[in-house]
Design a protein around this motif. Structure first.
Motif, mmCIF file in Angstrom:
data_model
loop_
_atom_site.group_PDB
_atom_site.id
_atom_site.type_symbol
_atom_site.label_atom_id
_atom_site.label_comp_id
_atom_site.label_asym_id
_atom_site.label_seq_id
_atom_site.Cartn_x
_atom_site.Cartn_y
_atom_site.Cartn_z
ATOM 1 N N HIS A 153 41.478 98.938 17.733
ATOM 2 C CA HIS A 153 40.553 98.161 17.856
ATOM 3 C C HIS A 153 39.403 98.791 18.662
ATOM 4 O O HIS A 153 39.511 99.222 19.688
ATOM 5 C CB HIS A 153 40.748 96.952 18.568
ATOM 6 C CG HIS A 153 42.198 96.092 17.984
ATOM 7 N ND1 HIS A 153 42.467 95.671 16.850
ATOM 8 C CD2 HIS A 153 43.461 96.315 18.575
ATOM 9 C CE1 HIS A 153 43.490 95.173 16.538
ATOM 10 N NE2 HIS A 153 44.227 95.445 17.543
ATOM 11 N N ASP B 201 48.142 95.723 20.139
ATOM 12 C CA ASP B 201 49.622 95.565 20.495
ATOM 13 C C ASP B 201 50.304 95.383 19.157
ATOM 14 O O ASP B 201 51.520 94.887 19.231
ATOM 15 C CB ASP B 201 49.946 94.382 21.510
ATOM 16 C CG ASP B 201 49.295 93.229 20.816
ATOM 17 O OD1 ASP B 201 48.765 93.254 19.869
ATOM 18 O OD2 ASP B 201 49.441 92.071 21.552
ATOM 19 N N ASP C 126 51.705 87.007 20.636
ATOM 20 C CA ASP C 126 51.505 85.972 21.346
ATOM 21 C C ASP C 126 50.977 84.621 20.968
ATOM 22 O O ASP C 126 50.378 83.766 21.636
ATOM 23 C CB ASP C 126 50.443 86.278 22.463
ATOM 24 C CG ASP C 126 51.184 87.615 23.331
ATOM 25 O OD1 ASP C 126 52.257 87.536 23.809
ATOM 26 O OD2 ASP C 126 50.320 88.757 23.171
ATOM 27 N N ASP D 61 49.338 86.982 15.841
ATOM 28 C CA ASP D 61 49.766 88.103 16.910
ATOM 29 C C ASP D 61 51.088 87.563 17.597
ATOM 30 O O ASP D 61 51.437 86.462 17.389
ATOM 31 C CB ASP D 61 48.688 88.472 17.688
ATOM 32 C CG ASP D 61 48.414 87.286 18.653
ATOM 33 O OD1 ASP D 61 48.048 86.191 18.291
ATOM 34 O OD2 ASP D 61 48.538 87.746 19.891
ATOM 35 N N PHE E 11 41.183 88.566 23.385
ATOM 36 C CA PHE E 11 41.464 89.513 22.584
ATOM 37 C C PHE E 11 41.573 90.793 23.363
ATOM 38 O O PHE E 11 42.254 91.710 23.082
ATOM 39 C CB PHE E 11 40.349 89.593 21.507
ATOM 40 C CG PHE E 11 40.443 90.633 20.477
ATOM 41 C CD1 PHE E 11 41.484 90.144 19.144
ATOM 42 C CD2 PHE E 11 40.367 92.150 20.431
ATOM 43 C CE1 PHE E 11 41.751 91.264 18.325
ATOM 44 C CE2 PHE E 11 40.766 92.668 19.545
ATOM 45 C CZ PHE E 11 41.523 92.341 18.379
HETATM 46 C C1 EN5 Z 1 50.036 92.823 5.448
HETATM 47 N N1 EN5 Z 1 48.954 93.123 4.632
HETATM 48 O O1 EN5 Z 1 49.578 91.698 15.790
HETATM 49 C C2 EN5 Z 1 49.573 92.563 6.951
HETATM 50 N N2 EN5 Z 1 47.350 92.042 15.579
HETATM 51 O O2 EN5 Z 1 46.850 95.279 17.139
HETATM 52 C C3 EN5 Z 1 50.565 91.841 7.781
HETATM 53 N N3 EN5 Z 1 46.199 92.622 18.617
HETATM 54 O O3 EN5 Z 1 45.040 92.033 16.895
HETATM 55 C C4 EN5 Z 1 51.225 92.307 9.047
HETATM 56 N N4 EN5 Z 1 48.732 89.574 21.731
HETATM 57 O O4 EN5 Z 1 45.691 94.510 20.576
HETATM 58 C C5 EN5 Z 1 50.059 92.230 10.115
HETATM 59 N N5 EN5 Z 1 43.829 93.656 21.471
HETATM 60 C C6 EN5 Z 1 50.918 92.581 11.487
HETATM 61 C C7 EN5 Z 1 49.631 92.618 12.704
HETATM 62 C C8 EN5 Z 1 49.785 91.121 13.174
HETATM 63 C C9 EN5 Z 1 48.526 90.698 14.016
HETATM 64 C C10 EN5 Z 1 48.614 91.683 15.121
HETATM 65 C C11 EN5 Z 1 47.248 92.901 16.760
HETATM 66 C C12 EN5 Z 1 47.027 94.213 16.171
HETATM 67 C C13 EN5 Z 1 46.026 92.568 17.272
HETATM 68 C C14 EN5 Z 1 44.821 92.315 19.539
HETATM 69 C C15 EN5 Z 1 44.844 91.139 20.278
HETATM 70 C C16 EN5 Z 1 46.210 90.900 21.215
HETATM 71 C C17 EN5 Z 1 46.398 89.400 21.574
HETATM 72 C C18 EN5 Z 1 47.701 89.191 22.447
HETATM 73 C C19 EN5 Z 1 44.792 93.578 20.682
HETATM 74 C C20 EN5 Z 1 43.825 94.494 22.248
HETATM 75 C C21 EN5 Z 1 42.273 95.369 21.862
HETATM 76 C C22 EN5 Z 1 41.705 96.142 22.894
HETATM 77 C C23 EN5 Z 1 40.276 96.356 22.629
HETATM 78 C C24 EN5 Z 1 39.553 97.204 23.628
HETATM 79 C C25 EN5 Z 1 40.143 98.302 23.890
HETATM 80 C C26 EN5 Z 1 41.643 98.189 24.096
HETATM 81 C C27 EN5 Z 1 42.296 97.468 23.025
#
Ligand code: EN5
Ligand code: NHW
Length: 390
Positions: free
Chosen positions: A187, A362, A74, A72, A200
């Motif tokens: 998510h 994000d 960060d 991700d 997360f």
């Molecule tokens: C090819 N097949 O950025 C794939 N993941 O949102 C390759 N964020 O897990 C391409 N930064 O938002 C992959 N939590 C591209 C994605 C790469 C991985 C990525 C993101 C997708 C992700 C999480 C963790 C962020 C950590 C800090 C995130 C917030 C969730 C929250 C849950 C409760 C309700 C509000 C949102």
């Protein structure tokens, strides 16, 4: 700006007057026109085929990705595809071992680069095009920014072209020329305490941990009568249901029964596929919901090392409300111990994301086509996309 991608047959950011019709970007070529020799790697490296039927090799690919694949923004989490998952998704119907391309250090034989292709019948608007799906492009962290990725991409293109396939679909979190669509990750917390512990997600303002846990509690069991695991003999019916539902999208995959039997099976910690068999009409399947397992390593946390994530795969709903079908899938995932349930805002997913308490992530996911142009340079909105890659 994009020294490599500007040389490739992909839509460019700068184009002004594209042809009105969808179609190939390159002039037509034949297999005879394709270069016979592999592209040249720097002297200290060599090409290899990664025969994933060999568990020792599958483990080497697993190790490369586990330490060097996507993080991700960060750098708190890194995808940790299991060896079993890699075998399932790369040894699919029509796979070719020559399309599981590795780069090794000559002296040590250490695997330091990888890229894969698998065949897929992709429909873009009215055209059904034989393509490959490209995935798992990876260069070891110590060898970054040395222009190895363009060599891997050119080499897999050559190997695919040798089989008379000229188009590809791929997704990436990074912006390249030029997305056909851009989707967002959402998510849904299943285990909010752990998600908050590992960074997360966060406790919402004015919420206690106890209220948060209650908010995300799911039923112990699915509620839809007739919901059960898909079985191999369901494949022709699932294919019919799925292809007919996928008919509504502008970018999607077409699945034959053999492909359905592969992609819609149940393998613990790899893929789960559920169907609804009409309780009033035995043998009639009305709905499908599926999710795949993609854990992430938690980087540098003292207690927790892995986040167990389910990713919504394909759905096809004709009798059960989509929202209920997905909620059932989440109940199943929660009971199996997953920490989070992820989905993109593609297909009709925007109809349930809010109600089912998904929050926007994000991360973005851009969809790309190689050597295929959308007429008029038009791009698609997430609701036009009916394609899910692993
Ligand atoms: C090819 N097949 O950025 C794939 N993941 O949102 C390759 N964020 O897990 C391409 N930064 O938002 C992959 N939590 C591209 C994605 C790469 C991985 C990525 C993101 C997708 C992700 C999480 C963790 C962020 C950590 C800090 C995130 C917030 C969730 C929250 C849950 C409760 C309700 C509000 C949102
Ligand atoms: S997206 C996940 C890709 N993998 C990762 O992010 C893992 C972590 N990162 C790495 O391993 C899912 C490296 O950073 C990689 C780049 C290897 C990504 N796609 O070698 P250099 C997929 O697998 C361009 C495409 O110096 P590096 C889909 C970049 O813009 N291109 O960089 C894969 C630049 O080109 P430019 C990407 O950091 C689809 C050039 O690479 C890219 O050491 C592949 C720099 O190369 C990405 N994700 O290695 C295309 N990331 O034009 C398939 C960077 O800007 C096309 N770049 O100069 C179709 C082929 C088949 C056709 C058949 C007809």
């Amino acid at each position: 700006r994009y020294a490599f991608w500007e040389t490739q047959p992909v839509a460019q950011f700068t184009e002004g007057s594209e042809p009105a019709e969808d179609g190939p970007i390159d002039k037509p070529k034949t297999v005879q026109d394709v270069r016979q020799e592999p592209y040249t790697l720097p002297e200290s490296f060599e090409w290899c085929v990664c025969d994933l039927t060999d568990d020792a090799v599958a483990h080497e690919v697993y190790e490369l990705l586990s330490n060097n694949y996507v993080e991700d923004d960060d750098a708190m989490f890194r995808f940790n595809y299991s060896a079993g998952f890699l075998k399932w998704c790369l040894l699919c119907p029509g796979h070719k071992l020559e399309w599981l391309v590795g780069v090794r250090v000559r002296a040590s034989r250490k695997l330091v680069g990888f890229i894969s292709a698998v065949p897929a019948s992709i429909r873009v608007n009215a055209s059904r095009v034989p393509m490959v799906e490209i995935n798992f492009l990876c260069v070891h962290k110590k060898l970054r920014a040395k222009r190895l990725a363009p060599v891997l991409i050119k080499e897999i293109t050559r190997r695919v072209n040798l089989t008379d396939i000229w188009q590809a679909a791929y997704t990436a979190g990074v912006l390249l020329p030029k997305p056909v669509a851009t989707c967002r990750y959402y998510h849904r917390s299943l285990n909010p305490r752990k998600l908050i512990d590992v960074g997360f997600s966060r406790l919402a303002p004015r919420m206690t941990m106890a209220r948060t846990i209650k908010l995300y509690k799911l039923p112990d069991d699915p509620v839809t009568p007739g919901l059960r695991e898909a079985r191999p003999e369901d494949s022709p019916k699932i294919a019919e249901l799925l292809n007919s539902q996928l008919g509504r999208y502008k970018l999607t995959q077409h699945f034959n029964a053999e492909e359905v039997a592969h992609w819609f099976q149940n393998i613990d910690n790899v893929i789960n596929a559920l169907v609804v068999e009409d309780p009033a009409a035995p043998g009639v399947l009305t709905d499908v919901v599926s999710f795949y397992t993609l854990p992430s390593s938690i980087l540098g946390h003292p207690q927790h090392t892995e986040l167990k994530a389910a990713y919504l795969y394909y759905t096809a709903a004709t009798a059960t409300p989509l929202r209920q079908l997905v909620n059932d899938a989440m109940s199943v995932a929660a009971a199996k111990g997953y920490d989070v349930f992820n989905a993109l805002d593609l297909m009709q997913n925007d109809t349930f994301l809010r109600d089912l308490k998904f929050g926007m992530g994000d991360g973005q996911l851009h969809y790309y086509l190689y050597n295929w142009r959308l007429g008029g340079g038009h791009s698609l909105v997430p609701g036009d996309v009916g394609l899910v890659l692993m």
